[in-house]
Design an enzyme around this catalytic site. Structure first.
Site, PDB file in Angstrom:
ATOM      1  N   HIS A   1       0.794 -10.164  -2.124  1.00  0.00           N
ATOM      2  CA  HIS A   1      -0.152  -9.352  -1.346  1.00  0.00           C
ATOM      3  C   HIS A   1      -1.244 -10.166  -0.662  1.00  0.00           C
ATOM      4  O   HIS A   1      -2.240  -9.594  -0.232  1.00  0.00           O
ATOM      5  CB  HIS A   1      -0.843  -8.315  -2.231  1.00  0.00           C
TER       6      HIS A   1
ATOM      7  N   LYS B   1     -13.762  -0.496   3.657  1.00  0.00           N
ATOM      8  CA  LYS B   1     -12.850  -1.365   2.921  1.00  0.00           C
ATOM      9  C   LYS B   1     -13.715  -2.266   2.036  1.00  0.00           C
ATOM     10  O   LYS B   1     -14.938  -2.303   2.200  1.00  0.00           O
ATOM     11  CB  LYS B   1     -12.002  -2.230   3.875  1.00  0.00           C
ATOM     12  N   ARG B   2     -13.100  -2.978   1.093  1.00  0.00           N
ATOM     13  CA  ARG B   2     -13.873  -3.931   0.294  1.00  0.00           C
ATOM     14  C   ARG B   2     -14.615  -4.888   1.211  1.00  0.00           C
ATOM     15  O   ARG B   2     -14.145  -5.225   2.302  1.00  0.00           O
ATOM     16  CB  ARG B   2     -12.924  -4.727  -0.625  1.00  0.00           C
TER      17      ARG B   2
ATOM     18  N   LYS C   1     -12.613 -10.003   6.185  1.00  0.00           N
ATOM     19  CA  LYS C   1     -12.481  -8.690   6.818  1.00  0.00           C
ATOM     20  C   LYS C   1     -13.524  -8.491   7.921  1.00  0.00           C
ATOM     21  O   LYS C   1     -13.433  -7.572   8.723  1.00  0.00           O
ATOM     22  CB  LYS C   1     -12.604  -7.583   5.770  1.00  0.00           C
TER      23      LYS C   1
ATOM     24  N   THR D   1      -4.106  -1.029   4.556  1.00  0.00           N
ATOM     25  CA  THR D   1      -3.526   0.302   4.442  1.00  0.00           C
ATOM     26  C   THR D   1      -4.516   1.336   4.969  1.00  0.00           C
ATOM     27  O   THR D   1      -4.113   2.419   5.406  1.00  0.00           O
ATOM     28  CB  THR D   1      -3.164   0.630   2.973  1.00  0.00           C
TER      29      THR D   1
ATOM     30  N   LYS E   1      -4.277   4.986   7.254  1.00  0.00           N
ATOM     31  CA  LYS E   1      -4.910   6.265   6.921  1.00  0.00           C
ATOM     32  C   LYS E   1      -5.725   6.781   8.104  1.00  0.00           C
ATOM     33  O   LYS E   1      -5.709   7.978   8.420  1.00  0.00           O
ATOM     34  CB  LYS E   1      -5.806   6.103   5.677  1.00  0.00           C
TER      35      LYS E   1
HETATM   36  I1  GPV Z   1      -3.803 -10.400  -3.941  1.00  0.00           I
HETATM   37  N1  GPV Z   1      -4.943  -6.901  -1.930  1.00  0.00           N
HETATM   38  C1  GPV Z   1      -5.894  -6.356  -2.772  1.00  0.00           C
HETATM   39  O1  GPV Z   1      -6.410  -5.276  -2.506  1.00  0.00           O
HETATM   40  N2  GPV Z   1      -6.253  -7.015  -3.896  1.00  0.00           N
HETATM   41  C2  GPV Z   1      -5.677  -8.175  -4.255  1.00  0.00           C
HETATM   42  O2  GPV Z   1      -6.003  -8.751  -5.309  1.00  0.00           O
HETATM   43  C3  GPV Z   1      -4.691  -8.692  -3.405  1.00  0.00           C
HETATM   44  C4  GPV Z   1      -4.345  -8.064  -2.249  1.00  0.00           C
HETATM   45  C5  GPV Z   1      -4.550  -6.124  -0.740  1.00  0.00           C
HETATM   46  C6  GPV Z   1      -4.486  -6.899   0.575  1.00  0.00           C
HETATM   47  O3  GPV Z   1      -5.710  -7.553   0.810  1.00  0.00           O
HETATM   48  C7  GPV Z   1      -4.199  -5.899   1.683  1.00  0.00           C
HETATM   49  O4  GPV Z   1      -4.038  -6.577   2.907  1.00  0.00           O
HETATM   50  C8  GPV Z   1      -2.951  -5.099   1.367  1.00  0.00           C
HETATM   51  O5  GPV Z   1      -2.798  -4.049   2.289  1.00  0.00           O
HETATM   52  C9  GPV Z   1      -3.027  -4.504  -0.029  1.00  0.00           C
HETATM   53  O6  GPV Z   1      -3.299  -5.508  -0.988  1.00  0.00           O
HETATM   54  C10 GPV Z   1      -1.757  -3.804  -0.435  1.00  0.00           C
HETATM   55  O7  GPV Z   1      -0.638  -4.595  -0.185  1.00  0.00           O
END
Ligand code: GPV
Length: 823
Positions: free
Chosen positions: A365, A556-557, A562, A664, A668
């Site tokens: 991810h 988002k975080r 970002k 994601t 949304k």
């Molecule tokens: I590695 N992501 C997250 O939220 N936490 C993590 O520790 C890791 C990946 C996220 C990515 O940052 C996003 O781009 C992605 O959409 C999401 O994982 C789901 O795949």
């Protein structure tokens, strides 16, 4: 055996049945007369009424699966960010309106009841929410599945904003009880840590190893039913809680060490106390590693137990379980399954390894190098002496293979080794996951390509057949039907409701984009949603925002990659234009931010402070005269998100290209008719392909340009010197304009940009500001904007998590649906 009878009684889903069950729960479960029942009593009684329906289906699911020669998906994830259950289950059961009616009859507001639910915040952000969407889709597609994870006593912290700063408060989601879970005190596992290993010969004279651990804890299962949308499949989310094993208490009591016994209990329970609030990069803390091993070991023991109930032979395990690793957090599972099969079950290495590789799949991810998990060998071997040996053996065999394929290429061997020895020694969890899995995937086309070309290049060269892409998706049930009932009704009026299971059918809406009356309706729904969000913003922040203005949202975080601060630079540029030219023609905009920062991530917290400081200045400056508002929405979570996505006109997806694996939130927003301003990063690329370039606001460097710029030596100062507006913006921050003259406050942020700018904000600033100008113009043509908005929703079918899960089922898990009948 006889089918279990659970018809009639509480399984009765007629209006009368539901009403009766509800009243019974007020009385017999909560122990209250209706006249003294609290809000929580009513919520609990509703929740139990709904849970009865789930349990009915759950039993039918288990009953009809038992004895069948089927395959179960096992989704291993350290995080599940589920969000509130009640509303979602009502939608999936199809009794939303019935329950609304009952609430009205009984004389209370169902929204107040919904609001009473504390959401299980057992995740940080995208990764945990993805796991929750996948559970919804698995059940909706009638695929047998178990989610395995950790029952954190404290989930992600609650965020408050004080004086513009983030303040963390512990999440107390279990305080008033959790009606959705069933404790299973009889389903327990033992999990050990530390100690040493010892060789011995078994009764057949074979060389074996035994692990003599230093301490052992108990895992107890807590089960939450996960019902699919309008089907009878009710899957299982099994979360593990750590407790002390009884024997410790007895031993300690026997020697009179009362405090010792209590200490041990506290020590053991610590393991599942709290979710680590850092997402990428994770923190290298011992307790975190203990959490990972704890839940992985419990889950694998549980699967073996279930498998043995069916009488299966161990060498056929992979035909009945497909285990997916949600990133590397559960990657220790590879070594643990080997240990269970070889040490505990007495299998030989080769067949055990064959089973292991065929069972596991690994989803990556992230592309951020600092987010790739690695654990110091010393820490690892101390906690898991036997797993360390197993990993060395896996590595020895694996590197032999590498040397056979590439003789003399010791640089490659060092790059691919499960042990990083380039300064300190570390276990590389991604390498363990790759070697121990038959399938490896990224979460968007671009991400999967970059994995192959860069992060996992050597692994792709060696086993290209293992690699594939599985673009993320989100569940349209929660993020459209539940969050946006107005839009759902409008769409249903035109094309019915079959799109809820098959969102590709949303395409049928395309012609409506040309219908002025439909566009009018579409705008009316959006305006209602914006009024609703405006009300919540007023309640939570005291800030008045105008629903007629453009709602430009980034939630988002908080992370430097970002680039929430790029958004802020642009806001300051607009403000600066107004200050220089008070009659500057700007389409009124409300900028809304939301998201949590990891408590130890100083720069992310400083960005929150900057957003609030800019907001304070801009929102009260009379020169601005309603053209700009800046809001930081506190405590973004699944519950609050439902007000946000449906109210957006513009979705900010502005990460540095090549950094966001997928995203994601982008999906949304777009599903709910927001237009995107974004870079060619993660799933943005595919969203733009689907909705059409003409309905997407693209800006910024490409991933390739980012790489070559970095390689050739990026100098942010050059961009700074070439752009007078950027200079004025930075000067406003640096001069203390937003901090009562304090030039120190934002200095770390300004310096990081001027001297490093790791995420290339300056390189993208010009293009971002230009495209924002085009957004401003586009919004003035409201008819055309609405057209684009409708087309965004209509073309988002691909990003349903149902599509993603179908791909996993067909390509990786090789599992088929098992329809469940109620009678
Ligand atoms: I590695 N992501 C997250 O939220 N936490 C993590 O520790 C890791 C990946 C996220 C990515 O940052 C996003 O781009 C992605 O959409 C999401 O994982 C789901 O795949």
């Amino acid at each position: 055996s006889e089918p279990v009878s659970c018809t009639g009684g509480r399984a009765d889903m007629s209006l009368d049945g539901l009403r009766r069950t509800f009243r019974e729960h007020v009385f017999y479960t909560q122990g209250r007369f209706p006249s003294v029942a609290t809000r929580n009593d009513l919520y609990m009684a509703f929740a139990y009424t709904v849970r009865d329906q789930l349990l009915h289906r759950w039993i039918k699911t288990v009953e009809q699966m038992a004895g069948k020669d089927l395959k179960i998906v096992s989704y291993l994830s350290a995080e599940f960010l589920l969000g509130p259950h009640l509303e979602n289950n009502l939608i999936n059961l199809g009794i939303y309106d019935d329950v609304l009616g009952i609430a009205k009859e009984e004389g209370f507001d169902i929204q107040v009841i919904f609001d009473q639910e504390e959401e299980p915040g057992l995740g940080n952000g995208g990764l945990g929410r993805l796991a929750a969407c996948y559970l919804d889709s698995l059940a909706s597609l009638e695929v047998p599945a178990i989610g395995y994870g950790i029952r954190y006593e404290f989930g992600i912290f609650d965020q408050e904003i004080r004086d513009g700063w983030q303040v963390e408060r512990t999440d107390q989601w279990l305080r008033l009880g959790n009606p959705w879970e069933l404790a299973r005190p009889e389903i327990t596992c033992r999990v050990s840590f530390g100690g040493r290993t010892e060789p011995y010969q078994d009764d057949r004279g074979r060389y074996r190893v035994r692990w003599i651990p230093h301490r052992t804890v108990k895992g107890v299962a807590y089960d939450t039913p996960i019902l699919g949308y309008r089907v009878n499949t009710c899957n299982l989310l099994r979360l593990w809680k750590a407790e002390a094993i009884e024997s410790f208490e007895f031993e300690a009591f026997n020697v009179g060490d009362y405090y010792g016994a209590v200490d041990e209990k506290i020590y053991s329970e610590n393991i599942t106390k709290v979710l680590y609030p850092n997402d990428e990069p994770v923190q290298g803390k011992q307790l975190r590693l203990e959490q990972q091993y704890f839940f992985v070991s419990c889950s694998l023991q549980d699967m073996l137990r279930i498998y043995k109930l069916g009488g299966g032979k161990l060498d056929r395990f992979s035909r009945h379980f497909a285990i997916q690793l949600n990133d590397t957090h559960p990657a220790l599972g590879v070594a643990e399954l080997m240990r269970l099969l070889v040490d505990e079950e007495g299998m030989d290495w080769e067949p055990a390894w064959d089973v292991t590789c065929k069972t596991f799949g690994y989803t990556n991810h992230t592309l951020l190098p600092e987010a790739l998990e690695k654990w110091p060998v010393e820490l690892f071997a101390g906690l898991f002496p036997r797993h360390m040996e197993i990993i060395y053996e896996i590595n020895r065999r694996f590197l032999d293979e590498v040397r056979r394929r590439w003789p003399g290429d010791e640089a490659r061997v060092a790059r691919m080794s499960l042990i990083d020895e380039s300064g300190g020694r570390f276990v590389r969890m991604a390498h363990l996951a790759c070697v121990g899995s038959h399938a490896i995937n990224g979460v968007a086309e671009l991400h999967s390509r970059l994995l192959k070309e860069d992060v996992l290049r050597d692994f792709h060269e060696m086993t290209p057949e293992k690699f594939s892409n599985k673009t993320n998706g989100v569940t349209p049930r929660r993020f459209l039907v539940l969050a946006n009932p107005g839009l759902t009704r409008l769409i249903e009026g035109k094309i019915g409701d079959t799109w809820i299971r098959r969102p590709e059918e949303l395409r049928k809406l395309e012609p409506c984009a040309d219908d002025p009356a439909f566009r009018e309706e579409w705008r009316r729904v959006k305006l209602e949603n914006k009024k609703n969000l405006a009300r919540v913003i007023r309640e939570r922040t005291g800030i008045e925002v105008d629903p007629a203005s453009m709602f430009d949202i980034q939630v988002k975080r908080l992370h430097e990659y970002k680039r929430q601060h790029l958004n802020v630079l642009h806001i300051i540029a607009l403000y600066d234009r107004i200050k220089r030219n008070p009659s500057y023609d700007l389409c009124p905009r409300t900028f809304i931010f939301g998201g949590k920062a990891a408590p130890g991530y100083f720069m992310a917290k400083l960005i929150i402070k900057l957003i609030n400081s800019v907001g304070d200045t801009v929102n009260r400056d009379p020169d601005v005269n309603g053209r700009l508002k800046v809001v930081f929405f506190p405590d973004l979570n699944v519950k609050n998100a439902k007000f946000i996505y449906p109210a957006a006109d513009l979705s900010e997806q502005i990460s540095t290209a090549g950094k966001e694996a997928s995203g994601t939130g982008n999906m949304k927003f777009s599903m709910n008719g927001a237009l995107t301003i974004g870079t060619l990063d993660g799933a943005n690329v595919e969203i733009r392909e689907e909705v059409g370039a003409e309905n997407f606001f693209l800006f910024g460097l490409t991933a390739e340009e980012v790489y070559s710029l970095k390689r050739d030596g990026y100098r942010p100062m050059e961009y700074f010197q070439a752009n007078p507006e950027l200079q004025r913006v930075v000067e406003r921050i640096a001069s203390g304009y937003f901090s009562n003259g304090d030039r120190e406050l934002f200095k770390p942020l300004v310096d990081a940009l001027m001297f490093h700018d790791t995420f290339m904000l300056f390189a993208d600033f010009g293009s971002y500001a230009d495209v924002q100008g085009r957004v401003d113009e586009a919004y003035r043509d409201r008819e055309h904007w609405t057209r684009m908005s409708i087309l965004n929703s209509a073309r988002m079918g691909k990003f349903s998590s149902d599509r993603a899960i179908r791909e996993y089922c067909e390509d990786i898990w090789k599992v088929k649906p098992v329809p469940i009948l109620l009678e």
